[in-house]
Structure formats: C-alpha cells, structure tokens
Design an enzyme around this catalytic site. Structure first.
Site, short mmCIF file in Angstrom:
data_model
loop_
_atom_site.label_atom_id
_atom_site.label_comp_id
_atom_site.label_asym_id
_atom_site.label_seq_id
_atom_site.Cartn_x
_atom_site.Cartn_y
_atom_site.Cartn_z
CE1 TYR A 182 -25.41 27.11 22.64
CE2 TYR A 182 -24.28 26.78 20.55
CZ TYR A 182 -25.45 26.93 21.28
OH TYR A 182 -26.67 26.92 20.63
N GLY A 344 -24.85 21.75 5.68
CA GLY A 344 -25.84 21.71 6.75
C GLY A 344 -27.24 21.51 6.24
#
Length: 377
Positions: A182, A344
């Site tokens: 990103y 996660g």
C-alpha cells in the site's frame, strides 16, 4: 510435554503484561488487522462494535483494528471499509473503544492509504485520481499518476490528523500501515518507487516519506501515545518479493523510522516460523527487534497449519485450514525474539481463541475456513 504442562506454559508465557509508552497491554496476544468490509458508508456500526468487544472480552490484550482510511480522497477503494474521519465514523469508533475498554482490552486503529492499489472510479471518492510514488503499479505497469509535493504534504497531514483523532477519542495507540504494497510501502519498495527527487533512490531516500509521516504523527500526539508501524517484505499479490535482501538493508530502512518516533514495529509475514535471513532462525520481527532495539509484534499463520494464500488463490492449498500447536511460538516468546503475537484468521474463526489457549482448552478451538469471511462474528 503433557497437555496440562503445555497449557500451563502457554498461560505463563502469554499472560505477561506488556507496557510501551502510556499503554499497558494485559497479555501478549493481539488481534491482527483484517479488512472485513462490514461498515456501510464507512461508518462502524453496532455489529462492528460487538465484533471487536467480543474478542477483547475473551482475552485478547490488544486489538489492532482493520485498516481505516485517512481523510484523503485517494485513500480508499470501498465504501464498506471504515474511514477514520467525519464525526459519524469517529463516533462509531469511539463506541468501539468504549466497549473494548469495558471488556478489559486495549485498542489501536490501523490508519491507511491504499495508493496504487485503488482502481480508477472506486468509492468512496470515485472522482479522485489513483496516486502513488511514481505512477507505477505493483506489476510494473503505468497506473494513475505520481504524487506531487503537494500530494505528499496533504497525505502526511491527513495521517497526522488521524493519529491526533485516535488519541482524542480514547484509543490507546495508533498503527500506521506501511506494509503489503500500500502507499507507504510503495515508497519503501524500489519496484514502485522510481522517483528522482528526495523521496526516491537508495533505501535511505525511499524511507524519507515514511519517516516524515511518522514524525508528523509523533508531533500530533502526546509523547506517551504509542506509534506502531507495520512492515512486510511481501506485497499484495507479490508474495515472494523482498524489500530488504540483507539485515543491513533492513536496518537502513528501519533506523530513520525509529528516529522519527516509531515505538513498536508490527512485522507481517506469511508464516511466523520462517527465518528471514540466512544464518539465523530469527523471523522478521526478531530481526527488527535486534536491529532497532524496539518492541515488535510477530504475525503469520499463528495457530494454523498453513498460510493465508489458499484463502485467496485457488489451488495453492486446502480450503480447510487446520488448528496447529503454538509450541514454536512460545519458544520464541520465551527467548524474547519479539514481544507480542498478532493472531489473524484463527481469531476470526474463533472469537474465544485467546481464552481457550490461555486456559488449555485447545481441543475446543474452531478451525478457519474461507466461508467465515462472509460473516462478522
């Protein structure tokens, strides 16, 4: 080791409090940020509040929220991903903070600009251009346009405003998303940063944007408010690339971030047990801690038998991911290779993961499967 002995060991190793700056986390278990796209109009609602509070109530010490967009028109790619600006969205986040705190947890938002990963015309601002360091996508093809100095300044200011808002509405720290290809990571990675100005060139120049951004956030919050910075070698859809080929290259990129004000590095890998460089068993979080002296968070298939790739890329593994033991993880924590463990998919599948692991009820753990992504539980 017996089952009871293993449970005792897990409780002992994972239940230690952890303090950084003004934040004390009750144990070593964190929730990894996972984009869920259940916030219509970018506003976290009652379902999102319950989703995070449920995990704090079940023993997760530190919640790191899903990525949230800063107030910049090119930051996002969906109007179902939460934003971190506007009184409606911030009020939603304030309620998340309140409920997580009532449940005994600590919480930090992950703030985010997707950069070139955004498609032209994507909401929430379809009119906005796709911006990146050099107008080059992760695959090397021209996309959108390169950022001007005005763009750079505006993005940095928006990150600083978001960090200030995080502290204002009661969060315990803030995480800057500098990983996975990103925007911040696009400056760090030579393949996407081909600038010839002060923000491009050697590693020390490529890290300048991130360092200026960290410094602006540091100035916008109090000295005791922790700043977490997420890094990764891998990039979105490019899982084998490396930002740093040697410990020396990694150190050159991390040191300016430490000097700018990073308190904790969140080192994202696909498998936490994989050594990062030849000649050492240390993973990325371990190397980062060794090179910087800062606290680190490890992440990567904790409690599972395979990484996330089969979830998103057909044919790369089993649809059903199995529960795995965490003995290797405990070994590494005991020798202080890293300080916190982010969980996660295992925590997405089973909100009670922390409570079950800490109390030795591992036989009750729920395995992760892809269909769980379709609900917010």
């Amino acid at each position: 080791m017996s089952i009871n002995g293993s449970a005792e060991r897990a409780a002992q190793v994972l239940s230690r409090p952890f303090t950084v700056g003004g934040m004390t986390v009750p144990n070593r278990i964190a929730m990894a940020p996972m984009t869920r796209m259940f916030s219509p109009g970018g506003v976290p609602n009652a379902d999102v509040v319950a989703y995070y509070a449920r995990r704090a109530a079940a023993g997760v010490g530190l919640i790191i929220t899903e990525g949230t967009y800063i107030e910049h028109p090119s930051a996002g790619l969906s109007d179902s991903v939460p934003r971190f600006y506007g009184e409606d969205a911030l009020a939603g986040w304030a309620e998340v903070v309140k409920q997580v705190h009532l449940a005994g947890g600590r919480i930090a938002p992950q703030i985010w600009h997707v950069g070139v990963s955004r498609e032209e015309g994507a909401p929430p601002h379809p009119e906005a251009p796709v911006l990146s360091p050099s107008g080059i996508g992760l695959n090397g093809e021209p996309v959108g346009r390169a950022m001007t100095q005005d763009d750079v300044d505006a993005v940095i200011a928006a990150f600083a405003d978001a960090a200030a808002n995080a502290e204002r509405i009661g969060f315990d720290g803030v995480e800057l998303h500098g990983a996975h290809g990103y925007l911040i990571d696009q400056f760090l990675w030579g393949a996407t940063n081909r600038r010839s100005d002060d923000y491009g060139g050697d590693p020390a120049s490529r890290v300048r944007f991130a360092a200026e951004l960290v410094a602006a956030c540091r100035k916008a919050v109090s000295a005791e408010f922790p700043i977490i910075f997420r890094t990764s070698q891998w990039k979105q859809d490019h899982y084998d690339v490396r930002m740093a080929e040697t410990p020396q290259e990694l150190e050159a990129m991390l040191t300016p971030l430490v000097e700018a004000g990073v308190d904790v590095f969140h080192s994202s890998t696909r498998r936490y047990w994989t050594p990062e460089f030849e000649g050492s068993d240390l993973n990325l979080a371990g190397w980062t801690k060794k090179l910087t002296g800062k606290s680190t968070i490890t992440v990567g298939s904790v409690g599972l038998n395979q990484d996330f790739l089969p979830t998103f890329v057909p044919g790369t593994g089993s649809e059903q991911t199995q529960v795995a033991d965490i003995e290797n993880l405990l070994d590494r924590l005991e020798r202080d290779e890293f300080d916190l463990v982010a969980v996660g998919r295992a925590l997405l599948a089973d909100p009670e993961w922390a409570a079950k692991v800490l109390s030795g009820r591992t036989a009750e753990l729920v395995p992760f499967s892809k269909d769980q992504l379709g609900t917010l539980h």
